[in-house]
Write an enzyme that holds these catalytic residues in place. Structure first.
Site, PDB file in Angstrom:
ATOM      1  CD  GLU A   1      -2.832   1.051   2.470  1.00  0.00           C
ATOM      2  OE1 GLU A   1      -2.652   0.181   3.329  1.00  0.00           O
ATOM      3  OE2 GLU A   1      -3.625   1.991   2.600  1.00  0.00           O
TER       4      GLU A   1
ATOM      5  CB  SER B   1      -1.922   6.716  12.388  1.00  0.00           C
ATOM      6  OG  SER B   1      -1.111   6.088  13.360  1.00  0.00           O
TER       7      SER B   1
END
Lengths: 381, 402
Positions: free
Chosen positions: B249, B387
């Site tokens: 990703e 995050s």
């Protein structure tokens, strides 16, 4: 696109890094700084024997004939070692400048002497009224009876106290601020009418205030502004790389310290809040490394304005990253970071002084903000 | 050492740039550059154009319809695509599920799904996060109980992007309930499963985000029957596949091209946009902030190339240094959206008109109306995809050795 050094460059790097490891520990550096003149003649001699005093000099003068990659390799190691000897001031700054000047027997002799280490050069350019304005040259050069005589004052001349030869910018025509009429002149260290006031800088380097009073000089380049501008850009790129070397060493020692320093029964590096601060230091360091690299390669750029923008952008990034990495390193070390006996503080001091050299981050940012977008200058075109 | 693209790479970049110039509809380009999501049909149409060119799944292996481009070429392609304002290929199929299927899926799954991903015949969404499992993904609770040749799925997923358009979802589900008990290994009781969104028992509830838009959803599973053949790879090995997926990703995560285009547009608008006594281009503080962002972006671009240059030596293994790209890249995306709000000034406040039949035209500059929503929306980029705090944990462990 290739970010690797070739074999010669790797060898060069290994040689210098190993030399500093073996001969330039924090203690040995301290001893060098305590010597009269503020640096070690012995270290200088060994640097000359290894060929680093001739890093940029042409092969005809016995030099290494290095380009910006070689300069980069050397300056990163200089930054890691916190070198106080005049390698940058002489071999890099003046070595670079001499190669831009029109060829002459005088320059060939000077380069040979520089390579052997017997000549140490300093560039005297800045003047007190406007040190950051490269065209503000009021020191005068006048032809009198077949000689050139210089009159005026130069400020903050790196290693100007001990240089055997001084390259001086002086005006033979035009008014202060004009690009034309600025020549480059060579003054012997023992020339008549040269007075020097040497001093130590905040970070343990040396500099001098120079006064020229009817001082005889030799013309190197009658119209030298473009060469000066390029040399200063090169100098900025060099100290950006030096800052990367210093930040890299400082970051590594901070991470090591976090792993060994115990409080509350744990290495303090076990605390996430400190880990994340060390990570943010790494991000700042890598961003600085990227632009320092680009600044060095900008020396190939034929467009002088674009070259300067690239170098200025790197200087802004180095200012931001250097301040962050330096201040965080002191804070994460705690009290030990505050002592002269420990290297962290010395790296921090050097980083701060690099920021103010040739214009701090804000100085360059303000100028860049008035120009065209940096994004139109293809970074990797 | 050489910082320039070689002639072949430059030619490649020119070809890609020209293709986007010739084929991307301006209407779609405008929408993407302003920070909006393209409509469903725009996405399908654009994916078909890219598929016809052979560029819909560039990073896949050639055998599965990829291009065989090098990491550098893939990065050039990403940057050009973003700078052109082209919609990104739907990442859930192309970047996430595709590589999992061609690496771990059965031949039947590969034949059935990969071509449909490439053409966007299937719109996939990602069922990973749950209300109680965000950064701590391994604590997920949605269960899949084996009954005969089916799994029965119960639970809830959340932050499911574009689930409203999706006809398939790939999910992490707990197939070994004992793994959640004290002393159990939470990661070892998770499986990776494919679920048809039309199956009975699935409910999608939209979540409106602070920008006013709806791009994320909650997805509820109530006794949903899933054929056992939809299990990917081995039972209880789903965590390994998920880690593999999250590593992939990070491709293009720096978003250099997209931010570059945003900053270019802001600089151009600053010449004419006037909210004070002079155009914003004469507001020194604003221009300095813009220039600082440009400097940081220029550095990030090189940092990205430096990370890429190492990737060949890593043989496709995820590089923890890409976490640097995620942190800095997300910060810069957010800075760019903040500068756009500053540029819009008071006109950033304009919301949707609620007077029916109001066709009097926009209030303030047309581009200003999207500035605040995009700024609000982009707070997400430092939260999603791991995050920035998780990225810092990765760097701390894998690079700094804490």
């Amino acid at each position: 696109m290739d970010f690797d050094l070739n074999e010669d460059q790797r060898l060069l790097k290994d040689t210098l890094v190993r030399f500093f490891k073996d001969h330039y520990s924090f203690e040995q550096r301290k001893q060098a700084m305590a010597m009269s003149g503020g640096w070690s003649a012995d270290i200088w001699r060994q640097l000359a024997e290894l060929g680093f005093t001739g890093l940029l000099a042409p092969e005809a003068a016995g030099g290494f004939n290095g380009g910006h990659v070689e300069a980069m390799v050397a300056m990163e190691a200089v930054g890691e070692a916190l070198l106080v000897e005049p390698l940058f001031a002489s071999a890099l700054m003046c070595g670079f400048l001499l190669r831009q000047c029109p060829a002459s027997a005088k320059i060939s002799d000077l380069e040979s002497a520089m390579v052997s280490g017997t000549a140490r050069l300093a560039l005297a350019h800045m003047e007190g009224e406007a040190p950051l304005n490269g065209a503000h040259v009021t020191t005068s050069a006048r032809h009198e009876g077949g000689r050139v005589l210089l009159n005026g004052d130069k400020t903050l001349v790196l290693h100007g106290d001990s240089a055997t030869h001084i390259i001086v910018s002086a005006r033979h025509a035009g008014t202060p601020g004009a690009h034309h009429g600025i020549g480059l002149y060579l003054v012997e260290g023992d020339a008549a009418g040269l007075r020097r006031r040497g001093f130590a800088t905040q970070d343990g380097q040396r500099a001098a205030e120079l006064n020229f009073n009817q001082t005889p000089a030799h013309v190197l380049d009658a119209e030298g502004y473009a060469t000066l501008a390029k040399t200063i850009d090169f100098g900025i790129a060099c100290i950006c790389v030096e800052a990367v070397g210093a930040m890299s060493a400082l970051h590594a020692m901070t991470v090591d310290y976090l792993k060994i320093r115990k409080q509350f029964g744990l290495p303090i590096g076990a605390f996430q809040v400190l880990q994340h601060r060390a990570v943010d230091m790494l991000v700042a360091l890598e961003q600085a490394r990227s632009l320092a690299l680009v600044a060095m390669f900008a020396m190939d750029d034929k467009d002088a304005a674009r070259r300067h923008r690239t170098v200025a952008a790197a200087k802004v990034q180095i200012a931001r990253s250097g301040k962050f990495v330096g201040e965080e390193a002191i804070q994460l070390h705690g009290g030990i970071g505050m002592t002269m006996e420990y290297a962290a503080g010395h790296y921090f001091k050097r980083l701060k002084m690099i920021d103010v050299q040739w214009g701090d981050g804000d100085h360059h940012l303000v100028a860049l903000a008035e120009g065209p977008s940096l994004l139109e200058d293809e970074a990797m075109g | 050492m050489d910082l320039h693209l070689d002639p072949q790479q430059r030619a490649f970049r020119a070809e890609v740039r020209q293709f986007f110039k010739d084929n991307l509809p301006d209407r779609v380009r405008q929408k993407v550059i302003k920070g909006g999501y393209p409509e469903y049909q725009d996405m399908v149409d654009w994916t078909r154009v890219m598929h016809a060119k052979g560029w819909a799944t560039p990073q896949w292996p050639k055998a599965h319809g990829g291009t065989g481009w090098s990491p550098v070429e893939l990065a050039i392609f990403d940057d050009e695509s973003q700078a052109a304002g082209a919609p990104q290929m739907l990442p859930f199929g192309v970047n996430m599920l595709g590589p999992v299927l061609y690496t771990f899926g059965s031949p039947e799954q590969q034949q059935k799904f990969l071509p449909r991903i490439a053409r966007l015949d299937d719109w996939w969404c990602q069922g990973f996060s749950e209300p109680g499992a965000g950064s701590d993904l391994a604590s997920l609770k949605t269960t899949a109980r084996r009954e005969g040749d089916e799994f029965i799925v119960n639970g809830q997923k959340t932050w499911t992007t574009m689930a409203q358009y999706a006809n398939w979802i790939f999910c992490l589900v707990r197939t070994d309930p004992d793994s959640l008990k004290p002393g159990g290994k939470r990661q070892e009781g998770i499986s990776f499963i494919l679920i048809d969104m039309k199956t009975k028992g699935i409910t999608v509830r939209p979540i409106q985000t602070i920008d006013g838009g709806v791009e994320v959803n909650e997805v509820f599973f109530d006794d949903v029957h899933v054929p056992a053949e939809n299990l990917v790879g081995q039972l209880n090995k789903g965590w390994d596949y998920a880690k593999f997926l999250l590593g992939n990703e990070r491709n293009g995560i720096a978003r250099v091209g997209a931010t570059k285009e945003k900053l270019r547009r802001i600089r151009a608008l600053a010449q004419t946009s006037q909210i004070g006594a002079a155009p914003m281009s004469e507001n020194h503080r604003f221009m300095e902030r813009l220039t600082e962002a440009e400097i940081d972006l220029k550095a990030l671009e090189i940092t990205q190339w430096r990370v890429l240059a190492r990737s060949a030596a890593r043989h496709g293994k995820p590089d923890p240094a890409s976490s640097i790209l995620k942190i800095k890249g997300s910060q810069l995306q957010q800075t760019a959206t903040d500068l756009a709000v500053a540029l819009a000034g008071p006109y950033a406040a304009v919301g949707k008109s609620d007077q029916s039949g109001d066709n009097l035209g926009p209030i303030g500059p047309e581009w200003a109306a999207t500035s605040a929503p995009v700024y609000f929306n982009y707070r997400k980029v430092s939260i999603y995809g791991g995050s920035n705090e998780i990225q810092r944990n990765i760097i701390a462990k894998a690079i700094l050795g804490f």
